[in-house]
Write an enzyme that holds these catalytic residues in place. Structure first.
Site, mmCIF file in Angstrom:
data_model
loop_
_atom_site.group_PDB
_atom_site.id
_atom_site.type_symbol
_atom_site.label_atom_id
_atom_site.label_comp_id
_atom_site.label_asym_id
_atom_site.label_seq_id
_atom_site.Cartn_x
_atom_site.Cartn_y
_atom_site.Cartn_z
ATOM 1 N N ASP A 95 0.840 -1.201 0.000
ATOM 2 C CA ASP A 95 0.000 0.000 0.000
ATOM 3 C C ASP A 95 0.875 1.252 0.000
ATOM 4 O O ASP A 95 0.946 1.973 0.991
ATOM 5 C CB ASP A 95 -0.935 -0.022 1.222
ATOM 6 N N LYS A 110 0.316 -7.542 -3.433
ATOM 7 C CA LYS A 110 -1.006 -6.987 -3.767
ATOM 8 C C LYS A 110 -0.838 -5.500 -4.064
ATOM 9 O O LYS A 110 -0.230 -4.766 -3.283
ATOM 10 C CB LYS A 110 -1.972 -7.157 -2.593
ATOM 11 N N LYS A 133 -11.268 -4.145 -7.130
ATOM 12 C CA LYS A 133 -12.671 -4.301 -6.691
ATOM 13 C C LYS A 133 -13.665 -3.677 -7.673
ATOM 14 O O LYS A 133 -14.405 -2.742 -7.325
ATOM 15 C CB LYS A 133 -12.875 -3.672 -5.309
ATOM 16 N N LEU A 134 -13.706 -4.212 -8.884
ATOM 17 C CA LEU A 134 -14.614 -3.651 -9.897
ATOM 18 C C LEU A 134 -16.082 -3.852 -9.516
ATOM 19 O O LEU A 134 -16.461 -4.899 -8.975
ATOM 20 C CB LEU A 134 -14.340 -4.311 -11.253
ATOM 21 N N ASP A 169 -19.597 -2.479 -11.604
ATOM 22 C CA ASP A 169 -20.232 -1.621 -12.617
ATOM 23 C C ASP A 169 -21.172 -2.509 -13.425
ATOM 24 O O ASP A 169 -21.356 -3.686 -13.078
ATOM 25 C CB ASP A 169 -19.140 -0.967 -13.493
ATOM 26 N N THR A 219 -15.080 -5.282 5.195
ATOM 27 C CA THR A 219 -14.999 -5.450 6.655
ATOM 28 C C THR A 219 -15.311 -4.143 7.387
ATOM 29 O O THR A 219 -15.540 -4.131 8.582
ATOM 30 C CB THR A 219 -13.612 -5.987 7.079
HETATM 31 O O1 C5P Z 1 -1.715 -3.253 6.709
HETATM 32 P P1 C5P Z 1 -2.768 -4.326 6.731
HETATM 33 O O2 C5P Z 1 -2.207 -5.711 7.009
HETATM 34 O O3 C5P Z 1 -3.920 -3.980 7.638
HETATM 35 O O4 C5P Z 1 -3.317 -4.342 5.244
HETATM 36 C C1 C5P Z 1 -4.402 -5.146 4.842
HETATM 37 C C2 C5P Z 1 -4.662 -4.989 3.364
HETATM 38 O O5 C5P Z 1 -5.839 -5.719 3.037
HETATM 39 C C3 C5P Z 1 -4.924 -3.550 2.938
HETATM 40 O O6 C5P Z 1 -4.430 -3.403 1.610
HETATM 41 C C4 C5P Z 1 -6.438 -3.442 2.953
HETATM 42 O O7 C5P Z 1 -6.919 -2.480 2.054
HETATM 43 C C5 C5P Z 1 -6.833 -4.853 2.508
HETATM 44 N N1 C5P Z 1 -8.177 -5.273 2.911
HETATM 45 C C6 C5P Z 1 -8.596 -5.312 4.227
HETATM 46 N N2 C5P Z 1 -9.864 -5.717 4.538
HETATM 47 C C7 C5P Z 1 -10.712 -6.082 3.560
HETATM 48 C C8 C5P Z 1 -10.323 -6.050 2.224
HETATM 49 C C9 C5P Z 1 -9.027 -5.630 1.929
HETATM 50 O O8 C5P Z 1 -7.816 -5.015 5.126
HETATM 51 N N3 C5P Z 1 -11.922 -6.516 3.871
#
Ligand code: C5P
Length: 251
Positions: free
Chosen positions: A10, A47, A76-77, A79, A137
């Site tokens: 990220d 990712k 995450k499309l 549309d 989440t």
């Molecule tokens: O830094 P951390 O381990 O919290 O990062 C989790 C990654 O997973 C981030 O890129 C976040 O956007 C992604 N993610 C998430 N929960 C979700 C879907 C994606 O934490 N439900």
């Protein structure tokens, strides 16, 4: 079934992403041999989310693939089916390994996504996995009830969205590790669960509310864990990555 740790990169730009991965892999090459079982051959699975993709675009994906990384493109499309199909075709052409849509777009949209992705990836022997986000989440039961007007319990909604994804021919879902067992029970062991919200026993939760350790996630049936800050913000990311792989793959 292949299990792996996916590092959530990220970062805001291609430079930051590549700098981090350079640091990670340079140290890795110094301290472990390529066939070390705890790390596996090749470069880590990464990712790339919306932030980095919108900033750096396809060039970043191309660079990562040239360097030997597997790439989960987390866009995450959501549309109309025709737009999603055509967009997925473009993404499939990049040679990504995993990509996703929102299950909330419905079965027709998910089927169109799969068709487009397979058209785009026609020249690749290893076909990309297409997975769905069930409910974010960040959405809780109150949001579901008061804003989306969905009265069912969250677990039922998540399970139904996963079943919809399976009916559309998708490979799996992104979900909490706490939901992995229920999803496998409903959709089968081959239906993959990709689970963020992973923390070491001794690391900070940050903004994640329901967290699980890599070892517990394995026991819960996660197929891939997505790990960001516990690796990217660690003093020695390689140590955190190796620890994650060991805990997740070996217990
Ligand atoms: O830094 P951390 O381990 O919290 O990062 C989790 C990654 O997973 C981030 O890129 C976040 O956007 C992604 N993610 C998430 N929960 C979700 C879907 C994606 O934490 N439900």
């Amino acid at each position: 079934m292949a299990k792996d740790v996916i590092i959530a990169c990220d970062f805001k730009s291609a430079d930051e992403t590549i700098k981090f991965l350079d640091r990670l892999t340079r140290i890795r090459d110094e301290v472990v041999s390529c066939d070390d079982i705890s790390i596996g051959a090749g470069r880590p699975y990464v990712k790339i989310g919306m932030e980095a993709f919108y900033a750096a675009g396809p060039e970043l994906i191309k660079k990562l693939k040239e360097r030997g990384h597997k790439v989960f493109l987390d866009l995450k499309l959501h549309d109309i089916p025709n737009t999603v199909k055509k967009t997925m075709q473009v993404l499939g052409e990049y040679g990504v390994d995993m990509v996703n849509v929102h299950a909330g777009g419905g079965i027709e949209m998910m089927k169109a996504a799969k068709e487009g992705l397979m058209l785009g990836a026609a020249r690749y022997a290893d076909k990309p996995k297409l997975i769905a986000v069930t409910q974010l989440t960040s959405t809780d039961q109150a949001t579901l009830r008061d804003e989306l007007l969905i009265d069912k319990p969250m677990a039922d909604v998540v399970r139904q969205y996963a079943l919809n994804a399976k009916a559309a021919g998708l490979d799996g879902v992104v979900c909490s590790a706490f939901e992995a067992a229920d999803i496998h029970a409903a959709c089968g062991d081959d239906f993959i669960t990709v689970t963020p919200g992973i923390r070491f026993e001794d690391s900070a939760s940050d903004d994640q509310k329901r967290v699980m350790t890599p070892a517990r996630a394995r026991e819960a049936g996660s197929d891939y864990i997505v790990v960001g800050r516990p690796i990217t913000a660690a003093e020695r990311p390689i140590d955190a990555y190796v620890r994650c792989k060991e805990e997740f793959l070996q217990g």
